[in-house]
Scaffold this motif. Sequence first.
Motif, PDB file in Angstrom:
ATOM      1  N   MET B   1      43.579 -15.617  58.111  1.00 38.22           N
ATOM      2  CA  MET B   1      42.609 -14.800  58.832  1.00 38.22           C
ATOM      3  C   MET B   1      41.205 -15.131  58.338  1.00 38.22           C
ATOM      4  SD  MET B   1      42.275 -10.740  58.998  1.00 38.22           S
ATOM      5  CE  MET B   1      43.771 -10.534  58.168  1.00 38.22           C
ATOM      6  N   SER B   2      40.304 -15.317  59.223  1.00 40.88           N
ATOM      7  CA  SER B   2      38.942 -15.636  58.819  1.00 40.88           C
ATOM      8  C   SER B   2      38.175 -14.347  58.545  1.00 40.88           C
ATOM      9  CB  SER B   2      38.245 -16.444  59.894  1.00 40.88           C
ATOM     10  OG  SER B   2      37.962 -15.595  60.980  1.00 40.88           O
ATOM     11  N   ASP B   3      36.967 -14.488  57.986  1.00 43.70           N
ATOM     12  CA  ASP B   3      36.180 -13.311  57.654  1.00 43.70           C
ATOM     13  C   ASP B   3      35.860 -12.479  58.890  1.00 43.70           C
ATOM     14  OD1 ASP B   3      36.234 -13.746  55.049  1.00 43.70           O
ATOM     15  OD2 ASP B   3      34.286 -14.733  54.900  1.00 43.70           O
ATOM     16  N   SER B   4      35.576 -13.169  59.980  1.00 49.04           N
ATOM     17  CA  SER B   4      35.189 -12.448  61.179  1.00 49.04           C
ATOM     18  C   SER B   4      36.343 -11.566  61.666  1.00 49.04           C
ATOM     19  CB  SER B   4      34.766 -13.427  62.265  1.00 49.04           C
ATOM     20  OG  SER B   4      35.839 -14.275  62.584  1.00 49.04           O
ATOM     21  N   GLU B   5      37.566 -12.071  61.483  1.00 49.49           N
ATOM     22  CA  GLU B   5      38.712 -11.280  61.904  1.00 49.49           C
ATOM     23  C   GLU B   5      38.865 -10.033  61.041  1.00 49.49           C
ATOM     24  OE1 GLU B   5      42.470 -13.399  63.697  1.00 49.49           O
ATOM     25  OE2 GLU B   5      41.504 -14.643  62.192  1.00 49.49           O
ATOM     26  N   PHE B   6      38.501 -10.213  59.741  1.00 50.67           N
ATOM     27  CA  PHE B   6      38.582  -9.098  58.814  1.00 50.67           C
ATOM     28  C   PHE B   6      37.682  -7.953  59.256  1.00 50.67           C
ATOM     29  CE2 PHE B   6      40.454 -10.168  54.535  1.00 50.67           C
ATOM     30  CZ  PHE B   6      41.162  -8.975  54.472  1.00 50.67           C
ATOM     31  N   GLU B   7      36.560  -8.330  59.845  1.00 49.83           N
ATOM     32  CA  GLU B   7      35.573  -7.316  60.183  1.00 49.83           C
ATOM     33  C   GLU B   7      35.866  -6.630  61.519  1.00 49.83           C
ATOM     34  OE1 GLU B   7      32.073  -9.655  59.873  1.00 49.83           O
ATOM     35  OE2 GLU B   7      32.413  -9.905  57.727  1.00 49.83           O
ATOM     36  N   ARG B   8      36.876  -7.112  62.229  1.00 43.02           N
ATOM     37  CA  ARG B   8      37.178  -6.487  63.516  1.00 43.02           C
ATOM     38  C   ARG B   8      37.581  -5.039  63.334  1.00 43.02           C
ATOM     39  NH1 ARG B   8      41.036 -10.512  66.768  1.00 43.02           N
ATOM     40  NH2 ARG B   8      39.649 -12.284  66.761  1.00 43.02           N
ATOM     41  N   GLU B   9      37.299  -4.262  64.351  1.00 36.50           N
ATOM     42  CA  GLU B   9      37.663  -2.848  64.304  1.00 36.50           C
ATOM     43  C   GLU B   9      39.180  -2.704  64.368  1.00 36.50           C
ATOM     44  OE1 GLU B   9      35.494  -0.290  63.975  1.00 36.50           O
ATOM     45  OE2 GLU B   9      34.047  -1.898  63.642  1.00 36.50           O
ATOM     46  N   PRO B  10      39.722  -1.669  63.699  1.00 34.11           N
ATOM     47  CA  PRO B  10      41.170  -1.456  63.757  1.00 34.11           C
ATOM     48  C   PRO B  10      41.678  -1.289  65.185  1.00 34.11           C
ATOM     49  CG  PRO B  10      40.153  -0.031  62.113  1.00 34.11           C
ATOM     50  CD  PRO B  10      39.041  -0.735  62.824  1.00 34.11           C
ATOM     51  N   GLU B  11      40.830  -0.714  66.047  1.00 35.46           N
ATOM     52  CA  GLU B  11      41.299  -0.495  67.428  1.00 35.46           C
ATOM     53  C   GLU B  11      41.670  -1.801  68.103  1.00 35.46           C
ATOM     54  OE1 GLU B  11      37.655   1.205  67.098  1.00 35.46           O
ATOM     55  OE2 GLU B  11      39.083   1.955  65.628  1.00 35.46           O
ATOM     56  N   VAL B  12      40.890  -2.838  67.751  1.00 34.84           N
ATOM     57  CA  VAL B  12      41.149  -4.141  68.361  1.00 34.84           C
ATOM     58  C   VAL B  12      42.569  -4.576  68.034  1.00 34.84           C
ATOM     59  CG1 VAL B  12      40.443  -6.542  68.484  1.00 34.84           C
ATOM     60  CG2 VAL B  12      38.716  -4.744  68.215  1.00 34.84           C
ATOM     61  N   PHE B  13      42.921  -4.402  66.745  1.00 30.92           N
ATOM     62  CA  PHE B  13      44.258  -4.826  66.333  1.00 30.92           C
ATOM     63  C   PHE B  13      45.321  -3.919  66.935  1.00 30.92           C
ATOM     64  CE2 PHE B  13      41.895  -6.858  62.787  1.00 30.92           C
ATOM     65  CZ  PHE B  13      42.255  -8.155  63.129  1.00 30.92           C
ATOM     66  N   ARG B  14      44.977  -2.629  67.035  1.00 27.85           N
ATOM     67  CA  ARG B  14      45.950  -1.721  67.639  1.00 27.85           C
ATOM     68  C   ARG B  14      46.228  -2.154  69.083  1.00 27.85           C
ATOM     69  NH1 ARG B  14      43.750   3.357  65.544  1.00 27.85           N
ATOM     70  NH2 ARG B  14      44.004   2.275  63.579  1.00 27.85           N
ATOM     71  N   GLU B  15      45.164  -2.554  69.762  1.00 25.63           N
ATOM     72  CA  GLU B  15      45.351  -3.052  71.131  1.00 25.63           C
ATOM     73  C   GLU B  15      46.203  -4.312  71.134  1.00 25.63           C
ATOM     74  OE1 GLU B  15      41.544  -3.539  73.018  1.00 25.63           O
ATOM     75  OE2 GLU B  15      41.031  -1.447  72.560  1.00 25.63           O
ATOM     76  N   MET B  16      45.897  -5.173  70.142  1.00 23.07           N
ATOM     77  CA  MET B  16      46.679  -6.413  70.051  1.00 23.07           C
ATOM     78  C   MET B  16      48.151  -6.094  69.806  1.00 23.07           C
ATOM     79  SD  MET B  16      44.075  -8.714  67.784  1.00 23.07           S
ATOM     80  CE  MET B  16      45.264  -9.980  67.365  1.00 23.07           C
ATOM     81  N   HIS B  17      48.381  -5.068  68.978  1.00 23.76           N
ATOM     82  CA  HIS B  17      49.757  -4.681  68.699  1.00 23.76           C
ATOM     83  C   HIS B  17      50.434  -4.142  69.948  1.00 23.76           C
ATOM     84  CE1 HIS B  17      52.759  -1.709  66.913  1.00 23.76           C
ATOM     85  NE2 HIS B  17      53.298  -2.911  66.885  1.00 23.76           N
ATOM     86  N   GLN B  18      49.697  -3.301  70.695  1.00 23.57           N
ATOM     87  CA  GLN B  18      50.250  -2.777  71.947  1.00 23.57           C
ATOM     88  C   GLN B  18      50.586  -3.922  72.893  1.00 23.57           C
ATOM     89  OE1 GLN B  18      51.248   0.223  72.393  1.00 23.57           O
ATOM     90  NE2 GLN B  18      50.476   0.792  70.374  1.00 23.57           N
ATOM     91  N   ALA B  19      49.707  -4.906  72.911  1.00 22.35           N
ATOM     92  CA  ALA B  19      49.937  -6.063  73.779  1.00 22.35           C
ATOM     93  C   ALA B  19      51.193  -6.811  73.349  1.00 22.35           C
ATOM     94  CB  ALA B  19      48.725  -6.985  73.740  1.00 22.35           C
ATOM     95  N   ALA B  20      51.342  -6.936  71.999  1.00 21.65           N
ATOM     96  CA  ALA B  20      52.513  -7.642  71.482  1.00 21.65           C
ATOM     97  C   ALA B  20      53.786  -6.891  71.848  1.00 21.65           C
ATOM     98  CB  ALA B  20      52.402  -7.797  69.972  1.00 21.65           C
ATOM     99  N   LEU B  21      53.722  -5.568  71.725  1.00 20.44           N
ATOM    100  CA  LEU B  21      54.883  -4.754  72.076  1.00 20.44           C
ATOM    101  C   LEU B  21      55.202  -4.893  73.557  1.00 20.44           C
ATOM    102  CD1 LEU B  21      54.565  -1.365  70.170  1.00 20.44           C
ATOM    103  CD2 LEU B  21      56.119  -3.277  69.774  1.00 20.44           C
ATOM    104  N   ALA B  22      54.146  -4.859  74.370  1.00 19.52           N
ATOM    105  CA  ALA B  22      54.348  -4.994  75.808  1.00 19.52           C
ATOM    106  C   ALA B  22      54.975  -6.349  76.123  1.00 19.52           C
ATOM    107  CB  ALA B  22      53.004  -4.855  76.521  1.00 19.52           C
ATOM    108  N   ALA B  23      54.511  -7.371  75.380  1.00 22.25           N
ATOM    109  CA  ALA B  23      55.049  -8.709  75.611  1.00 22.25           C
ATOM    110  C   ALA B  23      56.534  -8.747  75.250  1.00 22.25           C
ATOM    111  CB  ALA B  23      54.271  -9.722  74.784  1.00 22.25           C
ATOM    112  N   LEU B  24      56.887  -8.053  74.151  1.00 18.03           N
ATOM    113  CA  LEU B  24      58.285  -8.066  73.716  1.00 18.03           C
ATOM    114  C   LEU B  24      59.179  -7.249  74.645  1.00 18.03           C
ATOM    115  CD1 LEU B  24      58.074  -7.716  69.835  1.00 18.03           C
ATOM    116  CD2 LEU B  24      58.800  -9.708  71.150  1.00 18.03           C
ATOM    117  N   ALA B  25      58.554  -6.297  75.381  1.00 13.29           N
ATOM    118  CA  ALA B  25      59.347  -5.415  76.238  1.00 13.29           C
ATOM    119  C   ALA B  25      60.138  -6.194  77.282  1.00 13.29           C
ATOM    120  CB  ALA B  25      58.421  -4.408  76.918  1.00 13.29           C
TER     121      ALA B  25
END
Lengths: 347, 293
Positions: B1-25
């Motif tokens: 993970m790069s520094d810029s990714e570290f600084e992303r808001e948690p919501e962004v990752f939560r969205e990414m997680h939701q997307a991952a879950l949706a993809a797995l569905a």
Amino acid sequence: MDWHFVFSQALTQAIGPTMLIYAIAAIGLNVQFGYTGLLNFGQAAFAAMGAYGLALAVVAFGLPFGWGILIGFGAAIVMALLLGIPTLRLRADYLAIVTIAAAEIVRRLARATVWSEYTGGSDGMRGFSEPFFELSPYNPDANWSVLFVSMDGGRLIVDLGIVDFQYSSRDLWVMTVGWILVAIFLVVVGLLVHSPWGRVLKGIREDEEAVRSLGKNVFAYKMQALVIGGIIGAAAGFIFALSRANVQPDTFSTDFTFYFYVVLILGGAARLFGPVLGAALFWFLFNLLSLTLNQGIRSDLIPREVLAPTQVGPLVFFLMGLGMVLLLIFRPQGILGNRRELMLDVR
Amino acid sequence: MSDSEFEREPEVFREMHQAALAALADVQPEPGVAKPDPILTASGIRRSFGGLVAVDVDHLEVQRGTITALIGPNGAGKTTLFNLLTGFDRPSSGKWDFDGRSAKRLRSYQVARAGMVRTFQLTKALTRMTVMDNMLIAASAQLGERMWAGLIPGLWKAQEAANRERAMELLERFKLIDKREDYAGELSGGQRKLLEMARALMLEPKMVMLDEPMAGVNPALKQTLLEHIKGLREDGMTVLFVEHDMDMVHEIADWVAVMAAGQLITEGTPDQISSDPRVIDAYLGAHHDAAAH
């Protein structure tokens, strides 16, 4: 019973040329065993690489003294690589087995008759040290005296009243160079072990799999530690050869390596000054015991039926061995070691 | 993970997680099934010890940004598969890609550098080093770790200070900050697990491989560890972990892969897996020793 003589001699030895050999070799061993956990049981062979590299270059091949030093260091590096490449990927005990065997091979090769016209076989070699002593700034005919320090025909005498130190001008030159080497090695090793590089070495000592899982090339670090320790061991070999002005194969036996371990453990492994303190104390006690027993016999305090003069040597080794056992039981971390650290290891 | 990714808001990752879950569905619960965005793709991995085939996995993909559990009875080959994927063991045959690059020829330390960092079933804290040194040693690309540079403190002091700062943040997060000058060997078993996880994060990995993170941890600490593992996903990392405890798997895993006798027998969401007869068979079937669990 001449206690003044006993203590003067023992203290003179405690900072003298022989002690320096042990101290330097143990500094090298400290990098390998103390900090990295590499069980190098062939440190005597690294010293032999230095001593024989120098002697062969100068005597057998007629090269200048400086080349002899370079060849000695070079031989130690080559030996570290030869030993390390096949074994450092394996478990720690394999290095121990291979180094102990390699040290014996080196000694046997040095005393072999096949090339004794070069190596001198079991008699060894001499006649390589004069260029070294020609560099000495000490005048062998000096006569002067300042307060308690005096020179008497090139012999340095430091008379402190209760004890005195005496060194020949040759010893003085060996000690000057030896202590400068000790200082240089301590500075270099000190900087290295307190750097991130040294932290990786300590990590490898603790658990090399863990260090590997953190993205470190463990093999490369172990090899670097083996080479650094081997180079320092070769320097000990130079001092050994030069202080005696000869090399003999049988002085590089496994006992020699074990003395380095005794020195290191006595002083405290993985402690920067451990090897120096250990060497001074080891050689002081060794001399103190021998001198006391000899003086005791000479002044009839110890009856000859109880201890004959020829039995002093073996008895001193016995007592030193006993001392080592007691040390390991009651203070296994050595003089400078950290008890708290050691308790963790036992757990 | 790069520094810029570290600084992303948690919501962004939560969205990414939701997307991952949706993809797995939409992914079928079948062994070796393809995923929409795999970070790890392994094929034909086989490891035999003499006559015994410890691992024989036809195909396995791990979806990026998810927590995937690898379960199975004792001797199923889970840890062996872990060792193979992380370069700690060599397969008899097989190939795998990590993050778009072939990882088959990488040595263990190169795997870690590539961004896949593992922990061990038996924690490997560096006992006679302080907690802080345990953290600092893990930082990647340290100039001071080169021998020649180690001699010149001026070259690496600044980098060291930056690493120390990051280590402090992680120790804070894992509640080990007060222990930073203690020897790692003085920590309790649970704290060592936390230290190992925090230490792995010093490498800024893309994927974290946890080998039985709950083994030997007291129940009070289990919940904390679970939260930390979820935290990894929230920081955008992919997690693959080996576990026995089905409750824990249920609680945090997005996807479960089941191994038995060296083979991948099924995959699916935790709910799909717990009702799968093949799984029950593997754990309780006549051929396997259920008493061990």
